[in-house]
Each structure stands twice: as structure tokens, then as C-alpha cells.
Design an enzyme around this catalytic site. Structure first.
Site, PDB file in Angstrom:
ATOM      1  N   GLU A 312       0.820  -1.222   0.000  1.00  0.00           N
ATOM      2  CA  GLU A 312       0.000   0.000   0.000  1.00  0.00           C
ATOM      3  C   GLU A 312       0.850   1.267   0.000  1.00  0.00           C
ATOM      4  OE1 GLU A 312      -4.111  -1.256   2.079  1.00  0.00           O
ATOM      5  OE2 GLU A 312      -2.520  -0.836   3.513  1.00  0.00           O
ATOM      6  N   ASP A 386      -8.491  -8.853   4.086  1.00  0.00           N
ATOM      7  CA  ASP A 386      -8.246  -7.777   5.049  1.00  0.00           C
ATOM      8  C   ASP A 386      -9.320  -7.679   6.117  1.00  0.00           C
ATOM      9  OD1 ASP A 386      -7.008  -5.685   6.262  1.00  0.00           O
ATOM     10  OD2 ASP A 386      -7.490  -4.190   4.738  1.00  0.00           O
ATOM     11  N   GLU A 414     -12.780  -2.172  11.969  1.00  0.00           N
ATOM     12  CA  GLU A 414     -12.734  -1.438  10.705  1.00  0.00           C
ATOM     13  C   GLU A 414     -13.846  -1.865   9.758  1.00  0.00           C
ATOM     14  OE1 GLU A 414      -8.984  -1.876   8.709  1.00  0.00           O
ATOM     15  OE2 GLU A 414      -9.611  -0.741   6.933  1.00  0.00           O
TER      16      GLU A 414
END
Lengths: 721, 721
Positions: A312, A386, A414
Site C-alpha cells: 500500500e 483484510d 474497521e
């Protein structure tokens, strides 16, 4: 007379309890409420065994253990507990590490001590000179501290303390929180306020919160903390900040907690004045060696570095044509002289492998097996994408036989409703840990990979991305405290059952009343399946909105990299929905052991909970219950909503067992969760309906808004982004 | 027997106090600690007057007042206090607004009620049917709430409650906090964590903190809060956010607190889809009218808008060739039908008037006098620059005879040591309030300007830029709570003495012990002069570091606009130091009334505390005490450091009167303050020494570091920037 006084006292405490309600802070006290026992018989029994405390040794850790024991017992038993440093009273709780025990006690626990490791503890009912005591000991003083918390938990959960004979040790070495905390105190994916670390006032101002944080962690056996975000800032490695880190390390040390930092791979350029960060460059290696030394001079027990490299957009060895092994080993050599470790993350993905992001970590890391230094441990997320509400276990587990792997769980929600959704994560963690990798035959569970029992790794560990912030209640949601608690308990013992954890946590945090425990425990246990149902049933994944990840966004398709887009993951079209990772697709299944691969590969054998993770499935496909895929999916979404409605009912019925502040908080949050569950259901079904072209089945509520409405929603200041 | 029980209880509470220390939250409870009385005679006296509470009326406000009264009395008096709704007991505290009093009581307080305004209260010892009571009443229920807090304060501060006959009213209409809180929860110039407003979870999740915030404010008479930063974001005016604002307004309403918002002048463009924000454009005016209506439908008692326009880059009417009057009046017309007000800030400066920034507000606003609508009030900072440790009062005070002016104080310590320096600001506030403007002859104090007594203004007000964040202790520094408290008390009654405020606050917050009060009150009172001494003695100003404003930066000279640079303000050179604002300089003195101007204008008559504010003075100038300016300045810096050292000593001697948590916190913070006082002294003196070319006088410690060292310091993540 005594009894009489106590009744008055209880009455008055009750009274005070009411009168302080304006500034009540039960939320802040986590699972260390130490509520006064309401069962008087039980209290009398406990008191018959506890006449005082005998403290052996005078370290800071023993003093902390003694204070905790004394104050907790006084709160729970409503009795002044005296502390001595010699065995002077009957029925004493004797605490001290092995070397501080007198010869007689040492002899009594000698064989028990052989059963535990350096962090383990013994809690044993013993008789010395015809006088009975309970001894809490360990090889090291931190073991005594863990033993004290374990003993207190027996009382907190109303267990018997008769004839105790407990020998317990943690099953992993590194039980660590990962704080994705930035130096400006924002927290990446943080939903409980901002970072606990007040860098501005450190090193000279030690907030009470640091101490309470350490206490809470020690109480569940967490022994490490990474203070900074994996998307790292090199400034943390400058003297200005290391001085602050040192101050925190000094606070945490007596609680058995080591401090770790994230290392930005390009730090030698950014703060070292070098032209490169190439791991094969001698100046670079020497810079890291000098930096490690500088840190260890300040913090002799510094844990080491956690590194996110070449993922990332983060810098890493690949920027210089090197690989993960080159990068990790260079850093490992820098910290090795001081006993440090490198936790190198396997969470990597880049545009070079857009065919299936789920395959990349295995593809990059499996070939490195056996090439890492001894003090490197590869940190692998529980699933290959993820931290989704559900993912099959990561194919790297078991696939590296010569490299220790540590688990990375995400405690912060998240992708599971931020801090407004009640989701009991130990259930998710347990599902992953119990998964059988078959990599060394049947029974090669993920647990056995990460606790080192299969491949006999020297280092083992479990990391959890923290859900802790500076909210008054630490985690934003009173029930999110259970996920911090549960993570710690599983890091200590990954074989623990999530139901046991729920039971413990509820008793320590709220009440021992069976009428409260039974329904609320049930609510916790099913809460994870509820969120899967209303967000991503049947193996769907990564269909949340972009950036902040708040709410549904299955329609998002305009982001520059393909694997950033939800449409990449669900691939819905006229023919069906799902990501074909079978042999006829990306063949991601081949990264698993053959026994597992064959199950995932076939539509008929693939578990329905993972169906759309591995297969692109026709809308008319018949599920095991006879429904078509479309109907089944719609019904799952509805079921998730119904489950939340049921949770609301359950909670409302618990009002009389809970203080009004927390009762109302959870009530308000469940209300939000219910609204948002419907939002997920309606938005996803309206969107997918465009492809299926089918009506909603009976039993599924009609959406209250249009798809356009849902697509128009914007949340510019959603937290954690 | 009773006495005996109470002793046991007290002992046990003491015990619990100890045992809860791990999670102690005294810090959180602000000045509402309601500590148990230790003076038993006094307690007995109070109890002889308080046998119960009689609640008249059943509004939310009365219920809040009743709960507060009951729980506080129970805490302080250690006795169960019963609450009735009829006058059934002797010696009752009777609370209720005028209309709910029975005829007999009404008659007794009739004449008293004529003495108070709508927010005022009566506390009066009365006799009804030969039975004595204490009645707390007011014309409106919020007055009753204020009266309850006032009555509780009598007990908190150990005052007599015999023969009470109090009639009190606030002297200003708008007593308001300005929160410079952004929608991402960062707080501009915030040093106590982040914003209290959890926008993500609003409107459905009401944090306990909102309620406690309202309680704390009501207890000191604050009746308004501007939720958002003056550097405003138009999104707050969209339905998505107004729904959240409405939820907060609902929480605050029963506490007598109105919600206000900041209005971004360009909002019609940003969220309204218009091409202009010209205040003379009919579409723009209509947009604001519709927006106001939309807000008032949600929040019928919405207070109005606070506006920062055409200052520091903010949009405003001048962007369209209009002036402040055009802008303010257009907004005023929008809120007028609903009773709203516009607080239009006079804090303006721009590159067009670089000759002396101190003159700009007066130059722009004084000519507008008499042109504003009736519901506009101009909000003026206490001094003409920007919340410096000391500034002469702002020349606008008294200079606008037909326009109401409200005071803007800064409670958050942007320029006074953030939340690490102990500075008791009521002393600063009092100095400003007592300043005589002479604008309507001798005695035309700033207080009389802002309370409307000179010019008979219809609206009056005092605003304070809040120092409140989500730190556990609200304000970052336990003593910074005193500045919130003191602001509120002065907003209620700007004639109050800061020593009285210090006394009250210390007793409510810590202890009534004289041995504690006397030295600590003295420490508070001198703390403001200490910070002036070690930062900006003798009228120096604006010599802090850039951007974050943390620490000294007198050397900064490279910023693009002249008046951003410290060198612009101190103008140090070989000849001397100081900004010549006399007639021979920028003639800023002429903005004051002639009686004041003449004093400031002449070197001999200008108060030495303001010397370098108004004059450029030779290094060899002889001060009144015979020292040269250079020596005197150096000695002032040293004196400031010495004063902090003395504060440390004083605090250390108070250990036994304070709980250990707050004792240690303040001790650590004073240690930082001492370090930073030396930093200011050394950095400033080393820098100015380059110009004076003189040695440090005897008594001034030598700097421990070089000027280069101080100039090299960088604080990239200093908070509040």
C-alpha cells in the site's frame, strides 16, 4: 455486630453509588470492576480463606501485585485486608516469585514450578505448620502478577478457591497489541477517540491512563505493545521521540509489558541523512545498528520492530530490487545483539498481481521459507484479504515450515461496524484458530501453527490491532471492551473457548447473576454471525464504502487500482455473483494443503459460509436449504437484521442487572446497529438486485429508500480514515 | 449510635477511596466533587437546616436541580435526603420557580423576585406555619437550577446557611463558550485532547460527557455554547449535521444552555449551490433566511451565529466589495424572526494595514457604530493583538456607543503555556475588565461597557474560547479547570474579584483546609504575573514560535506577511526594543480616549507593564527601580523562573491535602512549566542580547544552551495547530 455494620455500609455504598451517578465511571474500569459480592454465603467462604496478604520480595511488580490484590479484595469482600511481609497470619494469600519463597513453601511448589514457563504461575492451596495458605508464585515476578489477576478472576467470577492447584503458562511468547496510532494522535481505523499517547506532554507527564492501560493489559496477559502505526513515521526514531517512548517503557515495564515500534523502512533517508535505504548498503545496515543501540541504551528491554514494507505504498526493500528476506534480516541483525525481534508483516499487495489479491502474500512469502534470521517472525492476518467479517483462514498458516508465523487479528472493527456495532470477536478468532490447515496432516490447526507446536518454532506470537482510544470507556462501545479482553485471553491460551471468555468477561464487567449471564452470553456468541449476515453473507467480502470503510458500497468501481474496488470482489453480473478462486478461476485454492484445497475447490463441498469467496455462483444455484442463491442471500441479510432486533430485545430485558449509564449506552448503540444493519441489507440487496433481476423473497422487508439514495450518502469526516 | 455508624462509614469510604485509586476519577468531577464535610460541627449545623427536599413543578430542569441537590447533599452530609413534592417536612429545601410556589411562599418572596431578572434566583430562609425552610426560586426554572448550584456552593465552601437572603442575577445576557472544534474532532488551539463532539455517533448516541458538560456549565451560569470553530466548515449547516446539532441542543436545553454555530460566510456557494455569497444578493439573503428557518424548525431556541469574516483568509462581505455591516445585517435579518443573534467578530487583520495590526479592528469597526441591526453584537478580543499574556485593553471598548460589544476571552492557553503551565486566568480577565476606558468619563470600565451599564445596550455578553477537550480531566491541567470555572463566574458577574473565585474553586475542587487554601490561593493569584515575566515582560508580545505557538521564537522573521513575524512586534535593534505606538510612532494610542492616550503616549507615564507595547525604548533607559531596561528585562525573565520554582515548593508542601493522583499530576506539570520557563528566559535573553550587546546582570542564571540550539528546536506535531 460485624454483620450489622456491613449492612449499613452496603446500604450507604449503594446510596453513594446512586449519588455519584452524575460522574459515574464504571465504563472506565473495564473488567476490573471488582464489584462487591452479593452472594453472602460465598463471601463468607472466601473470607474464611483470606485473612491477609503476605508479600514476599520488594520489586515494583510485586508491589503492584500486592496493591491490586489488596484493593480488589477489599472492594469485593468489603473488608480491610492487611498486608504483611512475613507469614504471620493464618489463611494468608502468599505472593512472591520462586526465589523469595521460604524454603518450606519452595519445597511444596517445587514440582509445580517445573510445569510452567518463565511467564507462568502457580496458585496452590498449601499447609505450612498446620496452617493453610494460598500461595501465588512463578519463576519470575511477572508470573506472580499474572497469578494474582488469575486468582482475582476466580473471585470475580464466583469460582471456588478451595483446594486450588493451578499451574498455567502462556502458550505464546509475544502477546501484543498493535496501535495504529499516528504522532498527531489520530488513529488509523480508530473508533474510540484518539491515541492514548500524549506525545506533547511526554516524557515528563505520565497520565494515569498509561498506568491503567498497563494494568488492564497485564490482567489478561498481554506483554507487548507497538505504540505506532504500521504506516510509520520515521520521526518516532529520533531522540526527541525516543525520550518519550522511554518514559512509556518505564511505566509499562513493571507490568511485564515491552514496548515495540514500527520502523519506517526509508528512515535512514528521512532522518539519517543517507541517500538510500537499500538493505544491502553497508551504511544503511550500520545506521540501523547504531539506531538499535541508541534505543537499547534507553530501553534495555525494547521489544523490537514491526514493519510494513512494500505494501500500500509503504517503502521497503523492493524499492531497491531486494526482497522481504533482505529487508527483514538486515533489521534483524541490528536488534539481534540486544535480544530484539522483527515482526515482518505479510500483508502485501500491489498492482503487479491484480489477478487475485488474495494470492499475493502466499506467493511472495512462501518461497522465503527458511531464509529469515532466527529473530524474525512473519506476521500474517487471519485471512488473505483484510479483516473482513468472515474470511477463510490465511493459506500461509502451516505453509511455512521453517519460519515462525504470528497471527494478526484486528480488534478494532474497521469492517465490522466501527464502535457502534456489538460484535463479539473472540468467536471470529476462535473460528480462525480452530481451522485445520492439514499442512502436517489432520489436526494441524492454525492454533498449532502459531503456538509453535507443529514446527517447534522458537518464537511464537499473536498480535491484535487495538481498538483502544481516549474515549472515557476506552473502546467506544462498552461491549468492545470484550474484544480487547478476549484477544488477550486467546493470546495467552489460543485453545480457550469463546463461550468461556464471554462468561468470564460478563461476570467481571457486569454481574454474576445467572439471569443476566445466560441471555447476554447467548447474545454475544451469535453477534458475530449476525454481522456477517447483514454485511457479507455466504462468503461475500470487501463490499464496504471506500476510504473510511463505513457502511455498504458494493457499487464502487471507479478507484484507480482494480483491487480497491468492491466490484472486483463480488463480480456480480447477470449470471451470478462471487469470486472464482477455484482451479477454473484464479486457483487460489491451490495455496492450501490438498485436503483443504479440494474442499474449497468444489462447489458442492465448499462450506456455504465461504461460497462466494471461492466461487462465482449462479443466482439460481440451489443452497442446501433449498433456496436459490438469490433468495438465500436476501434471507441471510434479513436474518442479520432480525438478529440485531433480537439483541435489542435481549438487552432491554437486562435493564435491572446493569447500571443505568451502561444500560443506556448499549441501548442507544444497538439502536444504531439496527438502523445500520437495515442500511446494509437494503443497499446491498437493491444493488445486487440489478444483476439478479429477481424479486425479494417473502420474509425480506422492502427497502425504505432507493439505491440512488444509498449511493449518494457521503461521510467526509468518518473517523479512522 | 448514629454518630458511631457514620464514623464506621467514613472509615470505610476512606478505605474505598484508597482501593479505587487505580481508577480514580477525581479529575473528571471538576469543581463538583461534593466532598464529605470533615468539619463535624458544621455538618451538624447544615443538617439541622436540611431535613429534606421539596420539589415544586415537574419540568426536566426542576428534576435535574432536584437530583443534583439530593445527590450532592447526600455526598457532602453523608445522609439520605428524601425528596417530596409537598411541604411535608420541617426544614425543607424548597425548590421551584415562581409559578409553582404555593401562595404563602409566593407572598414571602414577592418583593425579592422584583430584584432579579429572568435568569436570576432567590435563596431565602423563610418561616411558613412556624416552620422554617429554605426556598430556592426564580422567575424561570433555569434560575432555580442556578440557585441550587449557588446554594450547594455555600456548603461546598463551608459558608453559613443561616438566615439566607440572596437575590442574584447574571449581569450579562450571553455567557458563552466558543469551541474552536473542527468536524474531524481536532481542536484549533486545543490542548486537552480532542473535541467532545463525537459527530460520528450523533444523533443517536448521547455520551455521558455531554450531560456532564452541561452540568458543569450550568453550575457556573454559562448559558450558551458555540459548537464549531470560527474558522468554519459549511457542512455543519447541512441536514446531516444539523440533525446532530439538534441532538446536542436537546441535551443542553434543560440546563439552560443554548446552542450556536459558526456560519461560514461562503456557505451559500459551498453547500447552497449559489454562485456568490454577496450579502447584497437577494438569493444569498434568501438562502440564509431559509437556512435559519430550517435550523429553527429543529432547534426552536437556537442561539444564532458566530462569524469570523475577512480575517486570516476567511471569506466575508469584503470579498464582494461590501463591509462588515452589510454582512452582519444580512445574517441578522435571517435569524431575527426567531430571536437569534449574530456575534460578529472584530478580530480582523489583513495585509492592507501592515503599519500596525493593533489598529485595524478599531479602524474597521469604529466607523460602523450605529449601523448594525439590533440583534448584532460585535465580539472583541480583550486586547488589540491576540490573547497575549498581557495586552492593554482593546481600544474598541467604550469607543462604540451605539453598538453592543461583547468580550472575547481566551480560556485555552494558546499563548500561555498550553495545558502544561499553571496560570490562573481570572486574574488576567479581571485586569482587563477593571481597565478604565474613560470613554464616558472616569469609571467607564470595560466591565461597564460589556455589561451594558454605560450605553444601555439591549444585548450583552462574554465569550470564552474553551479549553475543554476529551482528556479525562477535561482541560489537560487540573488547574486549567479553574479557568473554565473562573470564566463562567466572571461572565455571570464581571465585578467578581479573582481572589474570591480562586477561593471558591479551590474549596469546591480540593479542600476547605485553611492550610491548603492560603498558600495555594496565593500561588494562583501570582501565577499570571509569573507567565508574563518568563514569556513577555514589560509589554513584549507575540514573540512565540510560529504556527503551533509553542515556546519562544523571537527570531522568526521569514514569514510572508510582516505581522506574522515576531520581529515585527519587538523591533529589537542596537538602539533598543519595543513597538512605537505613540504619537511619534503608529499613533495607535490615539484610538483610546484622550485621558488614556496621553498616559500610554508618554514614556514617563506609560505603565511599565505596557512599556514595550507602546514604545521603542533604549537598552539603557532607566526603569523606575533604577535598573536599565536590559537589566530590568533580564531580571523579569529570571523572576518568572523563580516564581515557578516557588510554585513548585508551595505545591510540594500541599501533598497531604490533595489526593495522590492530582497531586502527582500537578507536580509533573509544574516541573514541565519550570523547564519551559527557563527555556523562554534563555532563548529570549540570548536572542535579545545580540542587540543589546550587554552582559546578563547578577542574579540571572546563565543559559544552559546556545541560541542556535533554541532556534533549531522543531515541534512538528505540537497540538492545536
Amino acid at each position: 455486630m460485624k454483620h450489622n455494620k456491613m449492612s449499613i455500609l452496603r446500604l450507604m455504598i449503594l446510596l453513594l453509588g446512586i449519588s455519584w451517578s452524575g460522574f459515574s465511571q464504571k465504563d472506565y474500569k473495564l473488567w476490573l470492576q471488582y464489584n462487591t459480592l452479593t452472594n453472602l454465603d460465598l463471601k463468607a467462604k472466601y473470607l474464611s480463606h483470606i485473612k491477609g496478604i503476605t508479600l514476599l520480595g520488594n520489586s515494583e511488580t510485586i508491589s503492584i501485585a500486592g496493591n491490586e490484590l489488596q484493593s480488589a479484595l477489599e472492594d469485593m469482600l468489603e473488608k480491610k485486608i492487611t498486608v504483611n511481609t512475613k507469614l504471620e497470619v493464618f489463611q494468608s494469600i502468599v505472593i512472591g516469585s520462586k526465589t523469595h519463597l521460604n524454603a518450606e513453601i519452595q519445597k511444596t511448589v517445587e514440582s509445580d514450578l517445573n510445569l510452567i514457563n518463565d511467564e507462568g504461575f502457580i496458585i496452590k492451596s498449601i499447609v505450612i505448620n498446620n496452617k493453610s495458605h494460598i500461595v501465588i508464585t512463578g519463576k519470575k515476578e511477572v508470573g506472580v502478577l499474572y497469578g494474582v489477576y488469575s486468582f482475582l478472576r476466580l473471585i470475580q467470577t464466583n469460582k471456588s478457591i478451595e483446594k486450588l492447584n493451578i499451574a498455567d503458562s502462556p502458550k505464546t511468547n509475544i502477546r501484543i497489541l498493535n496501535h495504529w496510532d499516528n504522532l498527531d494522535r489520530t488513529v488509523e481505523r480508530g473508533y474510540a477517540g484518539f491515541s492514548l499517547w500524549n506525545w506533547q506532554k511526554l516524557p515528563d507527564f505520565i497520565e494515569q491512563r498509561y498506568i491503567d492501560y498497563a494494568r488492564a493489559n497485564a490482567s489478561i496477559g498481554i506483554n507487548g505493545t507497538v505504540l505506532t502505526n504500521v504506516n510509520a513515521n520515521a520521526l518516532i526514531l529520533t531522540p526527541q521521540y525516543l525520550e518519550k517512548v522511554e518514559a512509556l517503557a518505564n511505566v509499562f515495564r513493571p507490568y511485564g509489558i515491552k514496548v515495540y515500534l514500527t520502523a519506517r523502512f526509508s528512515a535512514p533517508i528521512e532522518i539519517g541523512g543517507l541517500k538510500t535505504a537499500d538493505p544491502k548498503d553497508a551504511d544503511v545496515a550500520n545506521w540501523w545498528k547504531a539506531k538499535a543501540k541508541e534505543i537499547y541504551v534507553r530501553i534495555p528491554d525494547f521489544g523490537g520492530f514491526l514493519v510494513k514494507a512494500n505494501s500500500e505504498g509503504q517503502p521497503g526493500p523492493q524499492n531497491y530490487g531486494r526482497n522481504h528476506v533482505d529487508g527483514a534480516n538486515m533489521l534483524a541483525d541490528a536488534v539481534a545483539p540486544f535480544g530484539g525481534v522483527i515482526m515482518w508483516r505479510a500483508f502485501v499487495y500491489s498492482e503487479h498481481d491484480a489477478n487475485d489479491r488474495a494470492k499475493q502474500a502466499h506467493a511472495e512469502f512462501q518461497p522465503c521459507d527458511g531464509k529469515f534470521r532466527e529473530n524474525v517472525i512473519v506476521q500474517v492476518k487471519n485471512g488473505a484479504i483484510d479483516f473482513q467479517p468472515r474470511e477463510p483462514f490465511h493459506p500461509l498458516f502451516g505453509a511455512m515450515t521453517k519460519t515462525p508465523l504470528m497471527m494478526e487479528f484486528q480488534i478494532t472493527q474497521e469492517y465490522l461496524g466501527f464502535s457502534t456495532h456489538l460484535v463479539f470477536l473472540p468467536k471470529l478468532f476462535q473460528e480462525v484458530l480452530e481451522s485445520d490447515t492439514y499442512q502436517k496432516g489432520k489436526g494441524s490447526t492454525v492454533t498449532k501453527v502459531i503456538d509453535g507446536s507443529i514446527y517447534k518454532n522458537k518464537i511464537t506470537g499473536i498480535a491484535g490491532v487495538a481498538n483502544i482510544g481516549n474515549d472515557l470507556n476506552w473502546t467506544g462501545h462498552p461491549f468492545a471492551q470484550a474484544n480487547w479482553y478476549g484477544f488477550g485471553r486467546l493470546a495467552w491460551n489460543p485453545y480457550l473457548d469463546s463461550e468461556t471468555i464471554a462468561d468470564e468477561w460478563l461476570r467481571c464487567t457486569f454481574s454474576n447473576d445467572k439471569k443476566f449471564i445466560a441471555p447476554i452470553k447467548e447474545m454475544l456468541i451469535q453477534s458475530r454471525e449476525a454481522v456477517v449476515n447483514y454485511m457479507t453473507p455466504l462468503g461475500l467480502h470487501h463490499i464496504m464504502d471506500t476510504g473510511h470503510h463505513y457502511g455498504p458500497g458494493p457499487w464502487v468501481s471507479n478507484l484507480s487500482r482494480p483491487e480497491w474496488n468492491p466490484v472486483y470482489y463480488h463480480k456480480a453480473d447477470k449470471n451470478g455473483i462471487g469470486f472464482d478462486r477455484s482451479k477454473s478461476g484464479t486457483n487460489a485454492v491451490s495455496q492450501y494443503a490438498p485436503e483443504v484445497a479440494v474442499i474449497f475447490d468444489k462447489l458442492e463441498t465448499c462450506p456455504e459460509k465461504d461460497l462466494l469467496w471461492f466461487h462465482h455462483v449462479s443466482w439460481d444455484y440451489k443452497l442446501k436449504d433449498g433456496h436459490t442463491l438469490w433468495d438465500g442471500m436476501a434471507l441471510k441479510y434479513q436474518q442479520g437484521v432480525n438478529q440485531v432486533a433480537a439483541m435489542q430485545k435481549t438487552w432491554n430485558a437486562s435493564e435491572k442487572y446493569v447500571d443505568s449509564e451502561r444500560f443506556k449506552e448499549v441501548q442507544m448503540l444497538l439502536n444504531i446497529q439496527y438502523k445500520e444493519a437495515k442500511w446494509w441489507r437494503d443497499a446491498c440487496l437493491l444493488y445486487f438486485q440489478q444483476f439478479s433481476g429477481k424479486e425479494l423473497p417473502i420474509g425480506v422487508e422492502k427497502p425504505s429508500q432507493s439505491l440512488e439514495y444509498f449511493e449518494s450518502l457521503k461521510f467526509p469526516f468518518a473517523p479512522g480514515n
